[in-house]
Design a protein around this motif. Structure first.
Motif, PDB file in Angstrom:
ATOM      1  N   LYS A   1       2.826   6.574  -6.933  1.00 24.75           N
ATOM      2  CA  LYS A   1       1.800   7.625  -7.476  1.00 24.75           C
ATOM      3  C   LYS A   1       2.334   9.198  -7.317  1.00 24.75           C
ATOM      4  O   LYS A   1       2.076   9.817  -8.034  1.00 24.75           O
TER       5      LYS A   1
ATOM      6  N   LEU B   1       2.754   1.624  -3.477  1.00 23.51           N
ATOM      7  CA  LEU B   1       1.950   2.212  -4.431  1.00 23.51           C
ATOM      8  C   LEU B   1       1.691   3.443  -4.360  1.00 23.51           C
ATOM      9  O   LEU B   1       1.664   4.474  -5.431  1.00 23.51           O
ATOM     10  N   TYR B   2       1.650   3.987  -2.976  1.00 25.81           N
ATOM     11  CA  TYR B   2       1.387   5.368  -2.944  1.00 25.81           C
ATOM     12  C   TYR B   2       2.722   6.450  -3.204  1.00 25.81           C
ATOM     13  O   TYR B   2       2.715   7.309  -4.019  1.00 25.81           O
TER      14      TYR B   2
ATOM     15  N   ASN C   1       0.214   3.594 -14.626  1.00 20.01           N
ATOM     16  CA  ASN C   1      -0.865   4.414 -14.690  1.00 20.01           C
ATOM     17  C   ASN C   1      -0.095   5.845 -14.322  1.00 20.01           C
ATOM     18  O   ASN C   1      -0.839   6.745 -14.586  1.00 20.01           O
ATOM     19  N   ASN C   2       1.222   5.625 -14.059  1.00 19.68           N
ATOM     20  CA  ASN C   2       1.676   7.012 -13.455  1.00 19.68           C
ATOM     21  C   ASN C   2       2.987   7.482 -14.465  1.00 19.68           C
ATOM     22  O   ASN C   2       3.402   8.647 -13.986  1.00 19.68           O
TER      23      ASN C   2
ATOM     24  N   ASP D   1       1.245  -2.284 -12.787  1.00 15.68           N
ATOM     25  CA  ASP D   1       0.010  -1.794 -13.061  1.00 15.68           C
ATOM     26  C   ASP D   1       0.181  -0.032 -12.393  1.00 15.68           C
ATOM     27  O   ASP D   1      -0.168   0.884 -13.267  1.00 15.68           O
ATOM     28  N   GLU D   2       0.557   0.120 -11.371  1.00 19.51           N
ATOM     29  CA  GLU D   2       0.715   1.418 -10.628  1.00 19.51           C
ATOM     30  C   GLU D   2       1.764   2.142 -11.595  1.00 19.51           C
ATOM     31  O   GLU D   2       1.653   3.337 -11.602  1.00 19.51           O
TER      32      GLU D   2
ATOM     33  N   GLU E   1       0.913  -1.265   0.159  1.00 22.02           N
ATOM     34  CA  GLU E   1      -0.021   0.003  -0.057  1.00 22.02           C
ATOM     35  C   GLU E   1       0.835   1.118  -0.136  1.00 22.02           C
ATOM     36  O   GLU E   1       0.745   2.130  -0.676  1.00 22.02           O
TER      37      GLU E   1
ATOM     38  N   LYS F   1       4.052  11.197 -10.297  1.00 26.39           N
ATOM     39  CA  LYS F   1       3.413  11.174 -11.615  1.00 26.39           C
ATOM     40  C   LYS F   1       3.668  12.557 -12.140  1.00 26.39           C
ATOM     41  O   LYS F   1       4.156  12.665 -13.139  1.00 26.39           O
TER      42      LYS F   1
ATOM     43  N   LEU G   1       0.161  -5.727  -9.287  1.00 30.69           N
ATOM     44  CA  LEU G   1      -0.481  -4.404  -8.931  1.00 30.69           C
ATOM     45  C   LEU G   1       0.843  -3.178  -8.844  1.00 30.69           C
ATOM     46  O   LEU G   1       0.679  -2.212  -9.464  1.00 30.69           O
TER      47      LEU G   1
END
Length: 378
Positions: free
Chosen positions: A44, A40-41, A82-83, A78-79, A37, A47, A75
């Protein structure tokens, strides 16, 4: 767009090896979930600051990434997608220990987009593996490579360590021969250094083991290097050998001074002329993930002098060295004028060679590369 590399640290191991001083710990389901968790933060959070960059290499290291729940690898990737903007041919590597690779996992890794696997074999002598605290056997190591190939991986690295107490030239050649028989594309070949605080360091202090003398250690290196080159694994960096076209893009990024960002505890970054690292404490990292000043330490703002030295030191680690034209274009300085006395000394000692507008270490220079680097540091 500027090129960027990403390193993701997975700080979990089933058991720490006797020579390892990297940051890692045994995981629980709760710690693992909390860490993912937080990771992933952090991914992000970059970005916006990485706009204008394109990621062409991703390396998931550890620790033992293959010890992590495989869906967490999905995961993470994927992150990242996404960024960050990824190049079409992005190299995505992951480290794995032989005993933690299964066909089911390998197929998932392939599905998630991994396209390069680095297997921590270290040795194919079961007595040596036991001494250094590895959890796999020689047969399991070979089987891990076969599993990865069956899952569709065509780019596989094997990590090998030499200079382990009890090894000799014949032992090294035996390990390399068996690995080459598996037709891997890349071999990392590192000399063991005992770091303070590790079990093997304490064993040496107590006189229970001893490393080889320098002459024997070099004999193992030369024999391994020559054997790999005879089998078409070409040296492109002091400790790295590959078939043509399978050099590790991510590691080359470090050696040619391109930018990279590290994520997770113990990771290091070189981004926008700053070197910084995350603290080696998973709890402090997770507890303060929204306040980077609490877990991220600035080590250095790179000035022109440090940039020049790092350029020379890192590029000379590679067989091809660097060109005088590239040095001039990067720093608007003439390398030969800037270091005339140093160059004359190192060339006379047969440690440095100039050819076709390039400067690189000789094979003798590679043996004493730290001495060469120190000359330029002065």
């Amino acid at each position: 767009m500027k090129k960027l590399g990403l390193y993701v640290h997975i700080p979990f191991c089933e058991r720490k090896c006797n020579y390892c001083d990297f940051y890692s710990l045994v995981k629980t389901d709760e710690i693992e979930a909390n860490y993912i968790e937080s990771l992933l933060y952090e991914l992000k959070s970059y970005k916006e600051v990485t706009k204008g960059y394109i990621v062409d290499s991703i390396f998931i290291g550890g620790g033992t990434p293959s010890y992590l729940r495989p869906d967490y690898i999905g995961l993470i990737l994927d992150e990242i997608r996404n960024n960050f903007v990824l190049s079409e041919d992005v190299e995505i590597s992951m480290e794995a220990n032989p005993n933690s690779i299964t066909l089911e996992k390998a197929k998932l890794y392939k599905k998630y987009g991994l396209n390069r696997m680095s297997v921590g074999i270290q040795s194919l002598d079961n007595k040596i593996l036991k001494l250094i605290g590895r959890l796999h056997t020689s047969d399991e190591a070979i089987n891990a490579i076969k599993i990865l190939k069956k899952a569709g991986f065509t780019n596989i690295n094997a990590d090998v360590i030499f200079n382990i107490p009890g090894q000799n030239v014949e032992n090294i050649i035996d390990t390399l021969s068996k690995i080459i028989d598996q037709d891997v594309n890349h071999i990392s070949f590192y000399s063991l250094k005992l770091e303070q605080g590790t079990p093997m360091y304490r064993m040496e202090e107590r006189g229970e083991i001893s490393l080889a003398e320098d002459e024997e250690e070099r004999a193992m290196y030369y024999a391994g290097r020559d054997f790999m080159e005879k089998n078409n694994y070409f040296q492109y960096e002091i400790s790295n050998f590959s078939k043509k076209g399978f050099e590790c893009r991510h590691n080359i990024k470090y050696w040619i001074g391109e930018e990279y960002i590290g994520f997770g505890p113990f990771s290091h970054s070189c981004f926008k002329d700053k070197r910084y690292n995350n603290i080696s404490d998973i709890r402090l990292y997770c507890d303060n993930i929204k306040n980077p000043t609490k877990f991220r330490h600035l080590n250095e703002v790179l000035n022109i002098d440090s940039k020049i030295f790092e350029y020379i030191m890192l590029r000379l680690r590679m067989n091809k060295g660097f060109t005088l034209v590239d040095f001039k274009g990067k720093f608007n300085l003439d390398f030969e004028e800037l270091y005339q006395d140093k160059i004359e000394k190192l060339v006379s000692l047969k440690l440095l060679i100039f050819q076709n507008g390039s400067v690189c270490l000789t094979k003798k220079g590679m043996d004493v590369s730290n001495y060469v680097f120190e000359e330029f540091l002065e």
